[in-house]
Design a protein around this motif. Structure first.
Motif, mmCIF file in Angstrom:
data_model
loop_
_atom_site.group_PDB
_atom_site.id
_atom_site.type_symbol
_atom_site.label_atom_id
_atom_site.label_comp_id
_atom_site.label_asym_id
_atom_site.label_seq_id
_atom_site.Cartn_x
_atom_site.Cartn_y
_atom_site.Cartn_z
ATOM 1 N N VAL A 69 -38.971 -9.381 17.334
ATOM 2 C CA VAL A 69 -39.819 -9.195 16.356
ATOM 3 C C VAL A 69 -39.088 -8.521 15.052
ATOM 4 O O VAL A 69 -38.209 -7.819 15.171
ATOM 5 C CB VAL A 69 -40.543 -7.874 16.856
ATOM 6 N N ASP A 70 -39.527 -9.086 13.951
ATOM 7 C CA ASP A 70 -38.998 -8.606 12.486
ATOM 8 C C ASP A 70 -39.941 -7.359 12.398
ATOM 9 O O ASP A 70 -41.181 -7.640 11.790
ATOM 10 C CB ASP A 70 -38.909 -9.789 11.500
ATOM 11 N N PHE A 71 -39.397 -6.124 12.389
ATOM 12 C CA PHE A 71 -40.128 -4.979 11.905
ATOM 13 C C PHE A 71 -40.367 -4.689 10.386
ATOM 14 O O PHE A 71 -41.061 -3.942 10.117
ATOM 15 C CB PHE A 71 -39.597 -3.677 12.714
ATOM 16 N N ILE A 74 -47.363 -1.421 15.265
ATOM 17 C CA ILE A 74 -46.534 -0.560 16.217
ATOM 18 C C ILE A 74 -47.195 0.495 16.892
ATOM 19 O O ILE A 74 -47.874 1.272 16.415
ATOM 20 C CB ILE A 74 -45.207 0.071 15.513
ATOM 21 N N ARG A 75 -47.260 0.238 18.138
ATOM 22 C CA ARG A 75 -47.879 1.463 19.034
ATOM 23 C C ARG A 75 -46.978 2.485 19.501
ATOM 24 O O ARG A 75 -45.914 2.178 20.117
ATOM 25 C CB ARG A 75 -48.380 0.592 20.454
ATOM 26 N N GLY A 95 -35.417 -6.371 20.245
ATOM 27 C CA GLY A 95 -36.634 -7.249 20.820
ATOM 28 C C GLY A 95 -37.803 -6.994 20.178
ATOM 29 O O GLY A 95 -38.074 -6.783 18.906
ATOM 30 N N ASP A 96 -38.801 -6.420 20.954
ATOM 31 C CA ASP A 96 -40.139 -5.945 20.425
ATOM 32 C C ASP A 96 -40.263 -4.356 20.430
ATOM 33 O O ASP A 96 -41.383 -3.982 20.418
ATOM 34 C CB ASP A 96 -41.232 -6.497 21.271
ATOM 35 N N THR A 97 -39.340 -3.771 20.553
ATOM 36 C CA THR A 97 -39.255 -2.462 20.532
ATOM 37 C C THR A 97 -38.469 -1.577 19.370
ATOM 38 O O THR A 97 -37.610 -2.106 18.966
ATOM 39 C CB THR A 97 -38.768 -1.580 21.905
ATOM 40 N N ILE A 98 -38.757 -0.502 18.944
ATOM 41 C CA ILE A 98 -38.103 0.157 17.828
ATOM 42 C C ILE A 98 -37.767 1.580 18.361
ATOM 43 O O ILE A 98 -38.900 2.514 18.725
ATOM 44 C CB ILE A 98 -38.856 0.221 16.617
ATOM 45 N N GLY A 112 -41.377 3.038 19.913
ATOM 46 C CA GLY A 112 -42.616 2.164 19.346
ATOM 47 C C GLY A 112 -42.565 0.955 19.843
ATOM 48 O O GLY A 112 -41.311 0.225 20.018
ATOM 49 N N VAL A 113 -43.573 0.018 20.198
ATOM 50 C CA VAL A 113 -43.667 -1.126 20.980
ATOM 51 C C VAL A 113 -44.523 -2.044 20.181
ATOM 52 O O VAL A 113 -45.709 -1.590 19.778
ATOM 53 C CB VAL A 113 -44.197 -1.307 22.312
ATOM 54 N N TYR A 114 -44.140 -3.183 19.641
ATOM 55 C CA TYR A 114 -44.624 -4.184 18.764
ATOM 56 C C TYR A 114 -45.964 -4.952 19.534
ATOM 57 O O TYR A 114 -45.602 -5.462 20.584
ATOM 58 C CB TYR A 114 -43.996 -5.083 17.911
ATOM 59 N N GLU A 115 -47.331 -4.694 18.988
ATOM 60 C CA GLU A 115 -48.317 -5.548 19.605
ATOM 61 C C GLU A 115 -48.746 -6.521 18.519
ATOM 62 O O GLU A 115 -49.067 -6.121 17.425
ATOM 63 C CB GLU A 115 -49.468 -4.465 19.844
ATOM 64 N N SER A 116 -48.939 -7.868 19.107
ATOM 65 C CA SER A 116 -49.407 -8.819 17.945
ATOM 66 C C SER A 116 -50.896 -8.755 17.872
ATOM 67 O O SER A 116 -51.481 -9.409 17.154
ATOM 68 C CB SER A 116 -48.777 -10.170 18.384
#
Length: 344
Positions: free
Chosen positions: A6-8, A87-88, A59-62, A77-81
């Motif tokens: 994911v591009d945050f 970011i959740r 990946g999909d976490t920050i 934080g976890v990215y939700e699409s």
């Protein structure tokens, strides 16, 4: 390593701080996370107390180091699409992505946060059955953004019936959730236990001896790896419950005078999680407590978030009219739901 990349980089909106800036810039795996804070919201131009943090993406976490702001050193934080890209965070808060195509605005979020154990604002402790000879026991601890309620509900010998244990907080500031439909908990349980309950408020009615506040059953699936999100409609709570078992005597649906009242929803004063009326081991891990199904005007009003503005100012109607509308609406709100929050 997460499989989805994911591009945050981009701008985000934080419903806990309306209008405040949230910006992320990523180079390689390093993230620069900056923003502003207000009290709690910011003016329309986003101005406020500025801050700048460092994070790492995978990946999909920050992972963000919030310690300069008094928070955790590695908050994940976890990215939700979907349904709202963003970011959740562990407390359930969603930073919605402003630059995502067709992304709903923060006003379309339906949640008002009551307590986040990533940054708790209330003091929580255990309370065990005080009945003479009671052997139930419990502890409460908060670590890494999670409150753990652990113990066992045991039969009181001379009663030949289970006692109770609670994880509770009393006093402090609570937001006005009178515009909302449900109490929302993000949690998981390591034990299969059928005596979980949740209550709030201090109201007492004739016929109750030691029963105070509004209580509902809390059905938590056991053994889930991920946190689950449980919505309990406010119409499932009743003030008329059995202080020996925790079971409802008269439900809100059976008699609306036992439904949560407007004054309590505007200021809960106390919240309790219970192991009650059923013997067995108790183990709950709780990330956050919130209200859901809230009106957008309440969510984006900083006075409501901080619990300082009455419903009549939010809804544009008198308090008595608002209470009648709330009770009428409750009759059509049904359904106890939980959703898996798979984050790993």
């Amino acid at each position: 390593m997460s499989s989805d990349v994911v591009d945050f980089s981009g701008s985000y909106a934080d419903p806990n701080h309306p209008n405040c800036l949230r910006e992320i810039k990523v180079e390689g795996t390093t993230a620069d996370v900056s923003g502003t804070d207000g009290d709690p919201g910011c003016p329309p131009d986003g101005s406020g107390d500025g801050w700048d943090l460092v994070g790492k993406v995978d990946g999909d976490t920050i992972l963000v180091d919030f310690s300069p702001k008094g928070g955790p050193a590695n908050l994940k934080g976890v990215y939700e699409s979907s349904p709202i890209p963003g970011i959740r965070w562990p407390d359930g808060n969603l930073w919605s992505r402003k630059d995502a195509a067709d992304s709903p605005t923060p006003a379309e979020s339906d949640e008002i946060l009551i307590e986040s154990f990533a940054n708790p604002t209330h003091s929580w402790h255990a309370m065990n059955d005080p009945v003479m000879g009671g052997k139930s026991y419990s502890t409460v601890s908060i670590e890494n953004g999670v409150a753990t309620f652990d113990g066992e509900c045991v039969d009181v010998p001379f009663l030949h019936a289970p006692g109770f244990i609670t994880m509770e907080t009393r006093g402090g500031d609570y937001p006005d959730v009178s515009s909302c439909e449900n109490l929302r908990l993000r949690l998981r349980s390591a034990e299969q236990y059928s005596g979980y309950r949740v209550s709030f408020g201090t109201k007492h009615v004739p016929g109750n001896r030691f029963a105070f506040g509004f209580k509902a059953n809390l059905d938590v699936p056991a053994g889930t790896k991920d946190m689950v999100m449980i919505d309990i409609p406010f119409h499932d709570f009743t003030v008329r419950w059995d202080d020996a078992t925790g079971d409802p005597i008269v439900t809100c649906e059976e008699d609306e005078k036992f439904c949560p009242d407007l004054e309590t929803l505007q200021d809960m004063q106390t919240i309790q999680l219970w192991g009650e009326g059923v013997a067995g081991k108790v183990h709950l891990e709780v990330e956050s407590i919130a209200a859901s199904g809230c009106s957008s005007s309440a969510i984006n009003d900083p006075d409501v978030i901080s619990g300082s503005q009455p419903l009549m100012a939010v809804a544009g109607v008198g308090g008595a009219t608002a209470a009648m509308l709330l009770l009428a609406t409750k009759k059509f709100r049904k359904g106890y739901q939980y959703t898996s929050l798979g984050t790993e």
